[in-house]
Design a protein around this motif. Structure first.
Motif: not given
Length: 250
Positions: A23, A147, A189-193, A236, A240
């Motif tokens: 990213k 989100k 995205d969720g994985d980034s967080w 989660r 965002g």
């Protein structure tokens, strides 16, 4: 949490926000820095953005941060990437930064990724960024957004007020109210967080094993428990984060 505690929690992190390597590359493609452009990075952390853009696109510039620990890491990273001669790192409150010399006329790129507290929130930070931006320049601001509508329990657990942030369309409205047009964005995205916060858990846990009697240990244990519980229970689902590329409209 104090600056010292952030330095502990993010000791192993190169990017101090939820962007992944992929990213970060996408953000460069979205912003399109050009060779010779001057770049100001407010609350630059470990200077990864400035160093990478200097290496990949030929920019030069200044990074400002309050943490000597982070700035030492930034200088080392710039040297590692062979761009130390193009970057200067200044220690100080990014919210009080004033350019001098040729840069007093403004920078081509002004960034602040995930530290809108320097201006007391998004609007104030955009005002700070504008004063260092030359006419025709580009701003990139990292900001949290909702989100989903947070419950009262989520707000309490996360330690946030509902109006601290907005959803994406509401965030765009805040940009417009501050005199900016949203022209690009790169969203975590969720994985980034997950990778951003969970990597801190491991770092803190390891630090506590090595430093059980430190004066900071009690605070770090509390932070670790709160970070895990708030992220897993609510973060989660409702939080965002994005890097938003903006152009002034006035």
């Amino acid at each position: 949490m104090s600056l010292r505690h952030h330095e502990i929690a993010e000791a192993r992190s190169r990017l101090l926000n939820p962007l992944t390597e992929d990213k970060l590359r996408t953000l460069g493609e979205a912003v399109r820095p050009r060779e010779g452009q001057r770049h100001l990075d407010l609350a630059c952390g470990k200077g990864e953005l400035g160093a990478r853009w200097a290496q990949e696109y030929g920019t030069s510039g200044v990074g400002v941060d309050i943490s000597k620990v982070f700035l030492d890491a930034a200088a080392a990273r710039a040297a590692e990437l062979g761009v130390a001669g193009r970057l200067a790192f200044e220690r100080g409150d990014a919210g009080e930064y004033r350019a001098t010399g040729p840069d007093a006329a403004g920078f081509d790129l002004v960034t602040c990724l995930g530290a809108t507290w320097i201006g007391g929130g998004l609007s104030g930070t955009l005002d700070l960024m504008r004063r260092s931006l030359r006419p025709g320049g580009t701003v990139v601001v990292g900001e949290v957004y909702w989100k989903a509508e947070p419950s009262d329990e989520a707000c309490e657990t996360l330690g946030l007020e509902r109006d601290d942030y907005a959803d994406l369309i509401g965030t765009d409205a805040r940009f417009e109210a501050a005199g900016f047009e949203l022209i690009e964005m790169v969203l975590a995205d969720g994985d980034s967080w997950d990778r951003y916060v969970a990597s801190q858990w491991r770092t803190i846990s390891d630090w506590l094993l090595a430093n059980p009697d430190s004066p900071d240990a009690a605070d770090m244990r509390t932070f670790l428990r709160q970070s895990r519980s708030s992220h897993l229970a609510h973060g989660r689902d409702v939080l965002g984060w994005g890097a938003f590329v903006l152009r002034p409209t006035r």
